[in-house]
Design a protein around this motif. Structure first.
Motif, short mmCIF file in Angstrom:
data_model
loop_
_atom_site.label_atom_id
_atom_site.label_comp_id
_atom_site.label_asym_id
_atom_site.label_seq_id
_atom_site.Cartn_x
_atom_site.Cartn_y
_atom_site.Cartn_z
N ILE A 166 -9.28 9.45 -7.25
CA ILE A 166 -9.31 8.92 -6.13
C ILE A 166 -9.85 7.27 -6.46
O ILE A 166 -9.19 6.34 -6.07
CB ILE A 166 -10.21 9.26 -5.03
N ALA A 167 -10.82 7.28 -7.51
CA ALA A 167 -11.33 5.86 -7.91
C ALA A 167 -10.45 5.11 -8.79
O ALA A 167 -10.17 4.14 -8.77
CB ALA A 167 -12.68 6.10 -8.81
N TYR A 185 -1.23 -5.94 -2.68
CA TYR A 185 -2.22 -5.20 -2.11
C TYR A 185 -3.23 -5.68 -1.54
O TYR A 185 -3.77 -5.57 -0.25
CB TYR A 185 -2.65 -4.23 -3.04
N LEU A 205 -4.50 0.48 -7.11
CA LEU A 205 -3.97 -0.28 -6.01
C LEU A 205 -4.06 -1.65 -5.78
O LEU A 205 -3.62 -2.64 -5.81
CB LEU A 205 -4.63 0.50 -4.80
N HIS A 206 -5.62 -2.09 -6.48
CA HIS A 206 -5.90 -3.42 -6.48
C HIS A 206 -5.23 -4.18 -7.51
O HIS A 206 -5.24 -5.23 -7.40
CB HIS A 206 -7.55 -3.37 -6.73
N GLU A 223 -7.83 3.56 -6.59
CA GLU A 223 -8.24 2.89 -6.03
C GLU A 223 -8.21 1.17 -6.90
O GLU A 223 -7.67 0.07 -6.53
CB GLU A 223 -9.76 2.92 -5.62
N ARG A 224 -8.37 1.69 -8.26
CA ARG A 224 -8.33 0.67 -9.31
C ARG A 224 -6.93 0.15 -9.31
O ARG A 224 -6.35 -0.99 -9.29
CB ARG A 224 -8.92 0.93 -10.68
N LEU A 263 -8.33 10.20 3.88
CA LEU A 263 -8.25 9.45 2.38
C LEU A 263 -6.96 9.46 1.84
O LEU A 263 -6.45 10.60 1.38
CB LEU A 263 -9.30 10.09 1.42
N THR A 307 0.84 -1.19 0.02
CA THR A 307 0.07 0.03 0.04
C THR A 307 0.69 1.01 -0.01
O THR A 307 0.27 2.16 -0.71
CB THR A 307 -0.78 0.19 1.16
N GLN A 330 -5.45 7.22 -0.80
CA GLN A 330 -5.51 6.35 -1.87
C GLN A 330 -4.79 7.14 -2.93
O GLN A 330 -3.86 6.63 -3.58
CB GLN A 330 -6.76 5.83 -2.47
N ARG A 383 -12.25 4.29 0.70
CA ARG A 383 -11.46 2.98 0.33
C ARG A 383 -12.23 1.70 0.35
O ARG A 383 -13.37 1.60 1.32
CB ARG A 383 -10.17 2.69 1.06
N GLN A 384 -12.41 0.89 -0.56
CA GLN A 384 -13.03 -0.46 -0.49
C GLN A 384 -12.22 -1.41 0.45
O GLN A 384 -11.46 -2.34 0.10
CB GLN A 384 -12.76 -0.96 -2.03
#
Length: 328
Positions: free
Chosen positions: A162-163, A175, A169-170, A166-167, A274, A46, A276, A212-213
């Motif tokens: 931010i979205a 992660y 990072l996954h 998030e994508r 936040l 992360t 991310q 964050r998810q």
């Protein structure tokens, strides 16, 4: 004085940290507190450059300063005192303040116990301009700049970035496993993000969610009230920036973030840090260049709003006790 220092450090343990990892250790003597980064709690996937780790420790350092001021103790802070030990982030020399602690700093003390990272939908009631100005001043007082992203188009841009982060990072190796590890802690671990503090998704909103998810969600949203209508809340997105992007700047950003969060809490607001968009190089650049248009370096996004009507108070997240974070 040592007993008072131990109590102040115990208060500092309430500081926010990435994934509630609490990546800090402390050494206490009769008139001194030393803060160290706990690199065994470094979230490598992360946070590969340790930004979140150091920023989290900076927030704990500010919490400590507030707790000391509330006890009428003066704090002389030396940041990065040992160039040969990158884990030693600060040494705080403490003395009895002859005229009491700094009242402006001490005033934030009740907010330490009250602050939560609230991942629920917030109210559609707008934040007053003078409240935003107070938060901007808090960041400036601690060496950072707080930039409210209030223009609708730029806010939408920030949500999209931010979205995207998030994508990305996954997609990074490790992660997903790291995230699972910190959201499925063993009983008695006293850290991480439990499902009871992750909100169920909202429906009927127009914007992307900046949250964050975290996975399993066990925290209910406040009910929609008659006549309230559905749609996005009025939470503001504020970006903490610093002039540089070195370790000392990450400490500064953490201290400023703590001040902003505590001041917002004292004003009655709910808050969510936040990180991310700042954990990925490409999205961090987009925030700086395409959204903020500033030479400063973005370090963290803070979501601030009024709690939704009918939202119950959040319980405190689990915390390690003082004995588990003290060094000999």
């Amino acid at each position: 004085m040592r007993t008072e220092l131990e109590a102040a450090v115990a208060d500092a343990l309430r500081a926010p940290s990435v994934h509630n990892s609490q990546p800090w250790c402390w050494r206490i003597s009769d008139d001194e507190v030393r803060l160290y980064a706990d690199e065994q709690r470094h979230l490598i996937a992360t946070d590969p450059d340790r930004r979140d780790l150091v920023l989290s420790c900076g927030a704990a350092l500010h919490h400590l300063r507030v707790a000391l001021a509330a006890r009428d103790l003066a704090a002389d802070v030396h940041r990065l005192p040992d160039p040969e030990d990158r884990t030693h982030l600060a040494t705080v020399t403490v003395s009895r303040a002859p005229h009491g602690g700094d009242p402006a700093v001490a005033a934030l003390y009740p907010a330490i116990a009250a602050r939560r990272s609230d991942r629920r939908r917030m109210s559609r009631r707008p934040i007053p301009a003078d409240h935003l100005q107070t938060l901007v001043q808090q960041a400036a007082h601690h060496g950072a700049t707080l930039v409210p992203v209030t223009h609708p188009a730029r806010r939408q841009q920030l949500l999209a970035v931010i979205a995207e982060a998030e994508r990305l990072l996954h997609e990074q190796p490790g992660y997903a496993g790291e995230l699972w590890s910190w959201t499925h802690r063993f009983p008695g671990s006293h850290d991480g993000v439990p499902a009871s503090h992750v909100a169920t998704p909202t429906s009927g909103t127009l914007n992307l969610s900046p949250l964050r998810q975290f996975g399993a969600a066990g925290l209910a949203q406040a009910p929609w009230l008659p006549g309230q209508g559905r749609g996005d809340d009025a939470a503001e997105l504020l970006v903490v920036t610093t002039t540089g992007d070195e370790v000392i700047d990450h400490i500064t950003a953490g201290e400023a973030t703590s001040a902003v969060l505590l001041a917002a809490t004292a004003l009655g607001h709910a808050t969510t840090p936040l990180s991310q968009a700042l954990e990925i190089d490409s999205t961090r650049l987009r925030v700086r260049r395409d959204i903020l248009h500033v030479p400063e370096h973005p370090q963290l996004v803070v979501r601030v709003g009024w709690p939704a009507t009918g939202a119950p108070a959040l319980p405190a997240t689990p915390r390690r006790d003082l004995r588990s974070v003290l060094l000999d």
